[in-house]
Design a protein around this motif. Sequence first.
Motif, PDB file in Angstrom:
ATOM      1  N   LYS A  50      -0.025  18.632 -12.187  1.00 43.87           N
ATOM      2  CA  LYS A  50      -0.446  18.771 -10.909  1.00 43.87           C
ATOM      3  C   LYS A  50       0.404  19.990 -10.407  1.00 43.87           C
ATOM      4  O   LYS A  50       1.530  19.990 -10.494  1.00 43.87           O
ATOM      5  CB  LYS A  50       0.152  17.459 -10.183  1.00 43.87           C
ATOM      6  CG  LYS A  50      -0.166  17.288  -8.920  1.00 43.87           C
ATOM      7  CD  LYS A  50       0.174  16.002  -8.165  1.00 43.87           C
ATOM      8  CE  LYS A  50      -0.144  15.946  -6.662  1.00 43.87           C
ATOM      9  NZ  LYS A  50       0.372  14.568  -5.982  1.00 43.87           N
ATOM     10  N   SER A  52       1.104  21.816  -6.559  1.00 47.01           N
ATOM     11  CA  SER A  52       0.803  21.733  -5.107  1.00 47.01           C
ATOM     12  C   SER A  52       1.613  22.960  -4.535  1.00 47.01           C
ATOM     13  O   SER A  52       2.881  23.081  -4.851  1.00 47.01           O
ATOM     14  CB  SER A  52       1.465  20.376  -4.667  1.00 47.01           C
ATOM     15  OG  SER A  52       0.725  19.289  -5.112  1.00 47.01           O
ATOM     16  N   TYR A  54       3.479  24.696  -1.317  1.00 47.27           N
ATOM     17  CA  TYR A  54       4.433  24.501  -0.590  1.00 47.27           C
ATOM     18  C   TYR A  54       4.891  25.829   0.289  1.00 47.27           C
ATOM     19  O   TYR A  54       4.831  26.964  -0.437  1.00 47.27           O
ATOM     20  CB  TYR A  54       5.495  23.572  -0.898  1.00 47.27           C
ATOM     21  CG  TYR A  54       6.706  23.914  -1.556  1.00 47.27           C
ATOM     22  CD1 TYR A  54       7.935  23.883  -1.106  1.00 47.27           C
ATOM     23  CD2 TYR A  54       6.660  24.863  -2.661  1.00 47.27           C
ATOM     24  CE1 TYR A  54       9.102  24.577  -2.014  1.00 47.27           C
ATOM     25  CE2 TYR A  54       7.550  25.355  -3.609  1.00 47.27           C
ATOM     26  CZ  TYR A  54       9.009  25.158  -3.092  1.00 47.27           C
ATOM     27  OH  TYR A  54       9.978  25.702  -3.695  1.00 47.27           O
ATOM     28  N   GLU A 113       4.814  17.972 -12.564  1.00 46.62           N
ATOM     29  CA  GLU A 113       4.360  18.067 -11.153  1.00 46.62           C
ATOM     30  C   GLU A 113       4.885  19.653 -10.744  1.00 46.62           C
ATOM     31  O   GLU A 113       6.246  19.418 -10.666  1.00 46.62           O
ATOM     32  CB  GLU A 113       4.596  16.883 -10.480  1.00 46.62           C
ATOM     33  CG  GLU A 113       3.765  15.683 -10.976  1.00 46.62           C
ATOM     34  CD  GLU A 113       3.958  14.436  -9.549  1.00 46.62           C
ATOM     35  OE1 GLU A 113       4.486  14.692  -8.578  1.00 46.62           O
ATOM     36  OE2 GLU A 113       3.363  13.527 -10.194  1.00 46.62           O
ATOM     37  N   LYS A 115       5.770  22.262  -7.597  1.00 46.48           N
ATOM     38  CA  LYS A 115       5.755  22.914  -6.384  1.00 46.48           C
ATOM     39  C   LYS A 115       5.656  24.181  -6.476  1.00 46.48           C
ATOM     40  O   LYS A 115       6.915  24.721  -6.974  1.00 46.48           O
ATOM     41  CB  LYS A 115       6.619  22.261  -5.462  1.00 46.48           C
ATOM     42  CG  LYS A 115       6.096  20.832  -5.152  1.00 46.48           C
ATOM     43  CD  LYS A 115       7.140  20.233  -3.916  1.00 46.48           C
ATOM     44  CE  LYS A 115       8.878  20.298  -4.218  1.00 46.48           C
ATOM     45  NZ  LYS A 115       9.606  19.845  -3.001  1.00 46.48           N
ATOM     46  N   LYS A 118       2.718  29.230  -1.987  1.00 48.46           N
ATOM     47  CA  LYS A 118       1.118  29.262  -1.873  1.00 48.46           C
ATOM     48  C   LYS A 118       0.455  30.753  -2.116  1.00 48.46           C
ATOM     49  O   LYS A 118      -0.729  30.576  -2.317  1.00 48.46           O
ATOM     50  CB  LYS A 118       0.884  29.067  -0.547  1.00 48.46           C
ATOM     51  CG  LYS A 118       1.380  27.445   0.011  1.00 48.46           C
ATOM     52  CD  LYS A 118       0.848  26.996   1.476  1.00 48.46           C
ATOM     53  CE  LYS A 118       1.313  25.798   1.814  1.00 48.46           C
ATOM     54  NZ  LYS A 118       0.862  25.545   3.290  1.00 48.46           N
ATOM     55  N   ASN A 134      -4.772  18.610 -11.241  1.00 45.70           N
ATOM     56  CA  ASN A 134      -4.609  18.647  -9.902  1.00 45.70           C
ATOM     57  C   ASN A 134      -4.165  19.566  -9.362  1.00 45.70           C
ATOM     58  O   ASN A 134      -3.116  19.791  -9.582  1.00 45.70           O
ATOM     59  CB  ASN A 134      -4.428  16.974  -9.395  1.00 45.70           C
ATOM     60  CG  ASN A 134      -5.068  16.021  -9.819  1.00 45.70           C
ATOM     61  OD1 ASN A 134      -6.053  15.389  -9.180  1.00 45.70           O
ATOM     62  ND2 ASN A 134      -4.627  15.092 -11.011  1.00 45.70           N
ATOM     63  N   VAL A 135      -4.891  20.230  -8.712  1.00 49.04           N
ATOM     64  CA  VAL A 135      -4.343  21.452  -7.873  1.00 49.04           C
ATOM     65  C   VAL A 135      -4.694  21.324  -6.187  1.00 49.04           C
ATOM     66  O   VAL A 135      -5.775  20.951  -5.969  1.00 49.04           O
ATOM     67  CB  VAL A 135      -4.980  22.913  -8.275  1.00 49.04           C
ATOM     68  CG1 VAL A 135      -4.257  23.922  -7.847  1.00 49.04           C
ATOM     69  CG2 VAL A 135      -4.957  23.008  -9.964  1.00 49.04           C
ATOM     70  N   ASN A 136      -3.780  21.639  -5.493  1.00 50.46           N
ATOM     71  CA  ASN A 136      -3.656  21.375  -3.909  1.00 50.46           C
ATOM     72  C   ASN A 136      -3.197  22.615  -3.333  1.00 50.46           C
ATOM     73  O   ASN A 136      -2.114  23.151  -3.842  1.00 50.46           O
ATOM     74  CB  ASN A 136      -3.316  20.204  -3.457  1.00 50.46           C
ATOM     75  CG  ASN A 136      -3.967  18.995  -4.047  1.00 50.46           C
ATOM     76  OD1 ASN A 136      -4.804  18.616  -3.760  1.00 50.46           O
ATOM     77  ND2 ASN A 136      -3.265  18.530  -5.222  1.00 50.46           N
ATOM     78  N   ASP A 137      -3.821  23.188  -2.280  1.00 55.95           N
ATOM     79  CA  ASP A 137      -3.050  24.064  -1.194  1.00 55.95           C
ATOM     80  C   ASP A 137      -2.635  25.195  -1.946  1.00 55.95           C
ATOM     81  O   ASP A 137      -1.141  25.541  -1.665  1.00 55.95           O
ATOM     82  CB  ASP A 137      -1.975  23.128  -0.377  1.00 55.95           C
ATOM     83  CG  ASP A 137      -2.704  21.962   0.313  1.00 55.95           C
ATOM     84  OD1 ASP A 137      -3.751  22.135   1.011  1.00 55.95           O
ATOM     85  OD2 ASP A 137      -2.305  21.013   0.223  1.00 55.95           O
ATOM     86  N   ASN A 155      -8.524  22.502  -1.350  1.00 49.56           N
ATOM     87  CA  ASN A 155      -8.000  23.422  -0.268  1.00 49.56           C
ATOM     88  C   ASN A 155      -7.615  24.719  -0.900  1.00 49.56           C
ATOM     89  O   ASN A 155      -6.614  25.127  -0.680  1.00 49.56           O
ATOM     90  CB  ASN A 155      -7.017  22.560   0.408  1.00 49.56           C
ATOM     91  CG  ASN A 155      -6.561  23.165   1.768  1.00 49.56           C
ATOM     92  OD1 ASN A 155      -7.569  23.352   2.563  1.00 49.56           O
ATOM     93  ND2 ASN A 155      -5.373  23.110   2.384  1.00 49.56           N
TER      94      ASN A 155
END
Length: 270
Positions: A50, A52, A54, A113, A115, A118, A134-137, A155
């Motif tokens: 995962k 994400s 930040y 996981e 962080k 971006k 899972n990848v986000n932002d 996103n």
Amino acid sequence: MKAIKFTGFILAAILSNTRLMAQEQQLVVPLSDPGKAYKLNVGLTSGSIKVSGYDGKDVVIDVTGAPERNKNQHETENGMKRLSGGQNVAVNAREKNNEINVEAENMKTVSLELKVPKNATSIKLSTVNNGNINVNDVSGALEIQNVNGFISALNISGSVVANTVNGKVLVTFKNMDPKAAMAFSTLNGNVDVTFPASLKANFKIRSDQGQVYSDFDMVGDSSHPKATKTAKDGMYRLTIEDWIYGKVAGGGPEILMKNMNGNIYLHKTK
């Protein structure tokens, strides 16, 4: 170069002109040039990933091993009880010139996981068994490979190439690289992608055992014939082209979407 190793519940680090912040089951990897664009490569044989985005400047990695068996459950064989040695997770993270490589040393199932800042230039993620991705932002060029699990990238700003075998592919874009070719494919599962309303692209689409649905007005591309006849040694062979070729808003870079068992969805952001 910074080489950071996580084994079980022990963190060890070899540092060169840098600093390390570490907590139990967590690696914090500073970039050589914080605030600048970077590359991230994560590869697992067994486990989930995962990522994400930040607003920080370091890459933070939380490492979790496979769940332990129920302590009240005992395995026996011929009257003998099986004793578990517990988890033995080994994960390495190496950073050099704003490129980070993360990998597991053994075949143990592990959950990562991360962080991340971006503003990545490229992110490559892969796993084979016992996990999803899972990848986000995040922004940049994403390349995601899975075998037995789904892929979700939400996103996203940039471009995506996402391929799996058993699982869905779900992608939503915040912004797109208008010049990048992309591909989304699986054998078993839906391919579901949401594009910006300003999309301009040439599509190549195929679903063997499913349907194709689109929010976009797609114009068929007649430059690709649907039937091809070839001759060899006096025999003629007719090949039927099952691909759908189409252009959106006059066309642009090629976007390939393919699956065998499942539907394909092209959504437009509202």
